[in-house]
Design a protein around this motif. Structure first.
Motif, PDB file in Angstrom:
ATOM      1  N   TYR A 113     -17.436 -18.336  32.474  1.00  0.00           N
ATOM      2  CA  TYR A 113     -18.309 -17.188  32.739  1.00  0.00           C
ATOM      3  C   TYR A 113     -19.755 -17.641  32.939  1.00  0.00           C
ATOM      4  O   TYR A 113     -20.443 -17.162  33.856  1.00  0.00           O
ATOM      5  N   HIS A 124     -17.734 -13.667  18.479  1.00  0.00           N
ATOM      6  CA  HIS A 124     -17.347 -13.293  19.841  1.00  0.00           C
ATOM      7  C   HIS A 124     -17.836 -11.895  20.220  1.00  0.00           C
ATOM      8  O   HIS A 124     -18.133 -11.635  21.386  1.00  0.00           O
ATOM      9  N   LEU A 125     -17.933 -11.015  19.241  1.00  0.00           N
ATOM     10  CA  LEU A 125     -18.495  -9.693  19.535  1.00  0.00           C
ATOM     11  C   LEU A 125     -19.977  -9.805  19.886  1.00  0.00           C
ATOM     12  O   LEU A 125     -20.498  -9.008  20.679  1.00  0.00           O
ATOM     13  N   LEU A 175     -20.943 -10.020  23.536  1.00  0.00           N
ATOM     14  CA  LEU A 175     -20.879  -8.819  24.371  1.00  0.00           C
ATOM     15  C   LEU A 175     -22.235  -8.447  24.963  1.00  0.00           C
ATOM     16  O   LEU A 175     -22.311  -7.651  25.905  1.00  0.00           O
ATOM     17  N   THR A 176     -23.298  -9.016  24.430  1.00  0.00           N
ATOM     18  CA  THR A 176     -24.633  -8.724  24.973  1.00  0.00           C
ATOM     19  C   THR A 176     -24.861  -9.420  26.317  1.00  0.00           C
ATOM     20  O   THR A 176     -25.809  -9.088  27.029  1.00  0.00           O
ATOM     21  N   GLN A 188     -28.620 -14.688  23.613  1.00  0.00           N
ATOM     22  CA  GLN A 188     -27.348 -14.020  23.874  1.00  0.00           C
ATOM     23  C   GLN A 188     -26.120 -14.915  23.658  1.00  0.00           C
ATOM     24  O   GLN A 188     -25.014 -14.395  23.558  1.00  0.00           O
ATOM     25  N   VAL A 236     -18.522  -9.099  34.531  1.00  0.00           N
ATOM     26  CA  VAL A 236     -19.029  -8.678  33.223  1.00  0.00           C
ATOM     27  C   VAL A 236     -18.000  -7.821  32.489  1.00  0.00           C
ATOM     28  O   VAL A 236     -17.729  -8.019  31.301  1.00  0.00           O
ATOM     29  N   GLU A 237     -17.408  -6.872  33.190  1.00  0.00           N
ATOM     30  CA  GLU A 237     -16.465  -5.953  32.551  1.00  0.00           C
ATOM     31  C   GLU A 237     -15.209  -6.674  32.053  1.00  0.00           C
ATOM     32  O   GLU A 237     -14.787  -6.478  30.910  1.00  0.00           O
ATOM     33  N   ARG A 268     -15.925  -8.929  29.055  1.00  0.00           N
ATOM     34  CA  ARG A 268     -16.056  -8.187  27.795  1.00  0.00           C
ATOM     35  C   ARG A 268     -14.690  -7.766  27.258  1.00  0.00           C
ATOM     36  O   ARG A 268     -14.478  -7.723  26.052  1.00  0.00           O
ATOM     37  N   ARG A 269     -13.740  -7.454  28.154  1.00  0.00           N
ATOM     38  CA  ARG A 269     -12.379  -7.143  27.707  1.00  0.00           C
ATOM     39  C   ARG A 269     -11.760  -8.354  27.001  1.00  0.00           C
ATOM     40  O   ARG A 269     -11.129  -8.217  25.949  1.00  0.00           O
ATOM     41  N   LEU A 287     -13.358 -10.773  25.498  1.00  0.00           N
ATOM     42  CA  LEU A 287     -14.049 -10.987  24.220  1.00  0.00           C
ATOM     43  C   LEU A 287     -13.506 -10.065  23.128  1.00  0.00           C
ATOM     44  O   LEU A 287     -13.314 -10.488  21.982  1.00  0.00           O
ATOM     45  N   VAL A 288     -13.239  -8.822  23.474  1.00  0.00           N
ATOM     46  CA  VAL A 288     -12.687  -7.877  22.495  1.00  0.00           C
ATOM     47  C   VAL A 288     -11.301  -8.335  22.054  1.00  0.00           C
ATOM     48  O   VAL A 288     -10.968  -8.300  20.856  1.00  0.00           O
TER      49      VAL A 288
END
Length: 460
Positions: free
Chosen positions: A285, A339-340, A343-344, A354, A418-419, A422-423, A425-426
């Motif tokens: 990323y 990991h959360l 998300l920034t 970040q 980005v989207e 983030r998925r 990472l969650v």
């Protein structure tokens, strides 16, 4: 430590260091190897995959052989095999020969890690065992840290062939130290290989491992993927059935009656599934979306490796004094929080605000997890079964990682943006948290008497 214990620890660290260093250094050498010998991207993939497939397929058999015929015997065989194949790869004239030799090197590599950990388990006990495992964890982490740097130097200033030839030095030192140690293994009375179990186990692991590695190239609908996958699953089911009936099973299923063993391996599956994706997806990323240069992106997780080197022994000793449950619970939960924090990140990323905060939290969490996890699993079983116990844990971590990588494409869908990042990472945070919750519910600390003995051992 006594002189003998120090020698054992150094031997175990060096033996594993070779295998882990090879795993981290190979990617740096692939472009130069392909340029000289030809073959393109498919050759590069098979140079990596041939090693992983044989290593993953044979890890259980190797652990069983370690328990049957002795840690030193199997470790020496693995070192010699790894050394010989490394030299042959370094002088190989064709890409096809390199791939064949890499598969043979995977066979030798399968003998190294379970035997080295079993050697520690059979030599140390209590707190000294946990601290020794922490030291082992720290130096194997150092192998991952040193690998890309050393590989880059060899490829840039010498040749990709030196990446393999350099293995001879630590292998020769380790074999020499084994001679100095002078420890003789005693073959288990009446020891014999469970041949049917070995065949079923190799096919049962080999089929799914091959499938999970190669599905990205052929797709799940291809017979090249479906046939090995189905044959592997059927063979593994037959393997488990046979192990419950064999007079001398390769994998005694009674091991799974030990609470810390089965709970620790479930926690391993969650934690290592997340680990296999974590560094990979963040580094990709940072390059593809945030525009970081490859070198800077690769250095993003440097604090994680440094923390493992510096803290693994510390947390190994603390888990021996106070029990592993707290560390196996909090460590993965901290990794999830780390990991959360990622998300920034958006399309523009500032490393210091970040990335680094999440990396530091993740680094502490991982350092808190690995040595206590390994020690808890191996302490739950008799020392004479440490080889197969270590092999089971190693197989669980590898297969979990391959499954996670195989499912990564489903989570990302079409494009890494980005989207989708983030998925991922969650999902990683959920996997880490699941590992911590399994440890909270499943892991049991040793009795007060055992912890007092461990505390005494740690203080010595």
């Amino acid at each position: 430590m006594t002189r003998s214990e120090r020698l054992v620890l150094v031997i175990a660290v060096l033996a594993s260091f070779v295998a882990f260093l090879d795993g981290s250094v190979i990617n740096v050498a692939l472009p130069a190897l392909s340029e000289e010998l030809g073959g393109g991207l498919s050759t590069q993939q098979w140079v990596v995959d041939a090693y992983l497939i044989t290593l993953g397929s044979l890890i259980l058999l190797a652990g069983s052989l370690s328990d049957l015929f002795g840690r030193v015997v199997v470790l020496r065989a693995g070192l010699i095999g790894f050394g010989v194949t490394s030299v042959l790869i370094a002088v190989a004239p064709t890409a096809e020969l390199v791939i064949v030799l890499r598969a043979l090197q995977g066979v030798a590599g399968a003998l190294l890690v379970p035997s080295s950990l079993a050697l520690i388990t059979s030599t140390f006990s209590g707190g000294s065992r946990a601290r020794a495992i922490g030291t082992w964890t720290a130096w194997t982490s150092a192998a991952f840290l040193a690998g890309p740097f050393l590989g880059g130097l060899f490829v840039q200033f010498l040749s990709w062939r030196w990446v393999f030839a350099i293995n001879v030095v630590p292998i020769a030192v380790t074999i020499g130290l084994l001679a100095v140690l002078g420890q003789r293994d005693e073959r288990r009375p009446g020891a014999r290989v469970d041949v049917l179990g070995a065949v079923l186990g190799v096919v049962g692991l080999g089929g799914p491992v091959f499938t999970l590695i190669e599905q990205q190239n052929y797709g799940w609908g291809s017979p090249v993927i479906l046939v090995p996958f189905i044959v592997g699953l059927v063979s593994f089911a037959a393997f488990l059935w046979w192990q419950s009936r064999a007079a001398a099973p390769m994998l005694p299923l009674g091991l799974f009656r030990e609470r810390n063993f089965w709970a620790g391996n479930i926690a391993t599956a969650f934690v290592y599934a997340a680990l296999s994706v974590s560094g990979f997806i963040v580094v990709i990323y940072l390059q593809q979306v945030a525009g970081f240069p490859p070198t800077l992106a690769a250095l993003a997780f440097l604090p994680v490796s440094l923390a493992n080197v510096l803290l693994s022994r510390v947390f190994g000793g603390l888990s021996a004094r106070f029990g592993p449950r707290f560390f196996m619970t909090m460590g993965p939960l901290l990794a999830a929080v780390g990991h959360l924090l990622f998300l920034t990140m958006g399309e523009r990323v500032d490393y210091w605000t970040q990335v680094l905060p999440g990396v530091l939290v993740f680094a502490v969490g991982l350092s808190m997890t690995v040595a206590p996890l390994t020690a808890a699993i191996l302490s739950a079983i008799p020392p004479e079964q440490a080889g197969i116990g270590s092999a089971v844990n190693n197989a669980v971590s590898r297969v979990a990682g391959l499954v996670a990588i195989a499912l990564l494409g489903i989570i990302i869908a079409t494009t890494l943006d980005v989207e989708s990042f983030r998925r991922v990472l969650v999902v990683l945070a959920v996997l880490f948290a699941a590992g911590g919750l399994v440890s909270l519910v499943g892991i049991r600390n040793p009795s007060r008497e055992s912890r007092d003995d461990a505390r005494a051992g740690a203080e010595q």
